[in-house]
Scaffold this active site. Structure first.
Site, mmCIF file in Angstrom:
data_model
loop_
_atom_site.group_PDB
_atom_site.id
_atom_site.type_symbol
_atom_site.label_atom_id
_atom_site.label_comp_id
_atom_site.label_asym_id
_atom_site.label_seq_id
_atom_site.Cartn_x
_atom_site.Cartn_y
_atom_site.Cartn_z
ATOM 1 N N ILE A 205 0.866 -1.188 0.000
ATOM 2 C CA ILE A 205 0.000 0.000 0.000
ATOM 3 C C ILE A 205 0.900 1.234 0.000
ATOM 4 O O ILE A 205 1.714 1.401 0.913
ATOM 5 C CB ILE A 205 -0.879 0.098 1.265
ATOM 6 C CG1 ILE A 205 -1.375 -1.264 1.731
ATOM 7 C CG2 ILE A 205 -2.034 1.059 1.065
ATOM 8 C CD1 ILE A 205 -1.819 -1.260 3.182
ATOM 9 N N HIS A 206 0.773 2.083 -1.001
ATOM 10 C CA HIS A 206 1.565 3.309 -0.967
ATOM 11 C C HIS A 206 0.931 4.461 -1.729
ATOM 12 O O HIS A 206 1.304 5.606 -1.535
ATOM 13 C CB HIS A 206 2.966 3.068 -1.557
ATOM 14 C CG HIS A 206 2.986 3.101 -3.061
ATOM 15 N ND1 HIS A 206 2.632 2.021 -3.827
ATOM 16 C CD2 HIS A 206 3.290 4.104 -3.938
ATOM 17 C CE1 HIS A 206 2.724 2.337 -5.103
ATOM 18 N NE2 HIS A 206 3.110 3.591 -5.207
#
Length: 357
Positions: A205-206
């Site tokens: 997740i980024h």
């Protein structure tokens, strides 16, 4: 001898640069690398240059942790000065990061030919910074290397075939990298011993659209926590995401580890049951290593993966995440289909660049 200045700054760009830099060396091209510093964590930057045998950057700008405008502006200013000193035959940029746009703008404003590798990708979501970067970079580039037929079609629909540019369907250099480094990872990575779990799902997740929205991020964390109850979820956590979680949330239930190098990431993908991500690059890497992928976004630039049933879009919907897991746990797919070329993109790109310049 031709001189090319390559601008990189984010993880996927390091991987692509590793493959093309190797080809430039074989062809006698003088390549100078500018590292903008956009990814500044050692595990996200320096380790890639070391383990992937990428030439050390000639310039390191150390520009990071700024708003988009400030970051891109400072990169543009510094890259422009370097180009005025080096006077290269071309500027080469990859993908859709702020570093990409800054490098392309610096070259275009100095009338230096701009080469865009991974051109023509579109989600048609102009609220995403990556979409803005890729659309603008394509428009000011002179040589565009597209990884897929869809990418070529996108450029033609936008009228690029009426412009004085060179457009190629080169295949994807990330496919080249998966083949080249896949065997090395098997020999060198010990990440599986370090994480201590054998059966797991890999997640990342980024993306800003997910991490900057408290509700969206909360839903994603809740979904991963639910899945973790069924099978362990391992998340190499981007420093920025970790900081946001530390400030706004209690610690998640799933397993978080520090960012890992490319060889470790390959092993995690190879041995995972499935991949969950909001990363464009990781979507493709999952496919290259024979894994289905749940995409934590509403659109993807790699529509081929969705259309052929290798991936599915779920946004931040917890129920859709669980439903997709159930479907993929029963599904078998033929990952040998060549959606992204045959692994020779880097050689083709390097030769075409030399021919044009």
């Amino acid at each position: 001898m031709k001189k090319i200045v390559t601008v990189v700054g984010a993880r996927p760009q390091f991987i692509k640069a590793a493959m093309l830099s190797r080809q430039f060396k074989l062809l006698g091209v003088n390549e100078l690398i500018i590292h903008t510093g956009q990814h500044f964590d050692a595990n996200m930057s320096a380790i890639f240059f070391d383990e992937m045998e990428i030439p050390k950057p000639a310039y390191h700008l150390d520009i990071h942790s700024l708003p988009h405008g400030a970051m891109t502006g400072r990169m543009l200013e510094k890259i422009e000065k370097i180009l005025q000193i080096e006077k290269p035959d071309a500027v080469l940029v990859y993908g859709d990061a702020n570093s990409t746009l800054a490098g392309a703008m610096a070259g275009a404003k100095l009338n230096i030919p701009v080469i865009h590798v991974e051109a023509g990708l579109r989600t048609n979501n102009m609220s995403a910074p990556e979409e803005v970067n890729r659309v603008l970079t394509d428009r000011i580039s002179n040589i565009l290397f597209c990884p897929t037929t869809t990418a070529v079609d996108n450029l033609e629909k936008e009228g690029f075939n009426q412009l004085p540019v060179h457009i190629f369907n080169s295949g994807d250099v990330m496919k080249d990298a998966s083949l080249y480094y896949g065997e090395k990872a098997q020999l060198k990575s010990d990440i599986l011993r370090r994480i201590g779990v054998k059966k797991f799902i890999l997640a990342t997740i980024h993306r800003q659209e997910n991490t900057d929205s408290p509700e969206t991020l909360r839903n994603i964390i809740a979904g991963l926590n639910e899945i973790h109850k069924q099978i362990p979820v391992v998340v190499p956590l981007h420093p920025r995401t970790r900081q946001i979680l530390a400030q706004q949330y209690s610690l998640p239930n799933f397993i978080t580890i520090d960012p890992v190098g490319y060889l470790d990431m390959i092993m995690l993908m190879k041995k995972s049951e499935l991949v969950i991500t909001d990363s464009g690059g990781v979507q493709k890497e999952a496919f290259f290593f024979g894994k289905h992928c749940i995409i934590l976004r509403e659109q993807t630039e790699w529509i081929e993966l969705v259309e052929n049933g290798f991936s599915t879009l779920v946004g931040s919907n917890k129920e859709k995440m669980k439903e997709a897991l159930e479907v993929f746990s029963r599904k078998t797919s033929d990952f040998s289909v060549e959606l992204f070329g045959n692994g020779s993109a880097s050689a083709m790109i390097a030769k075409e660049i030399i021919n044009i310049l």
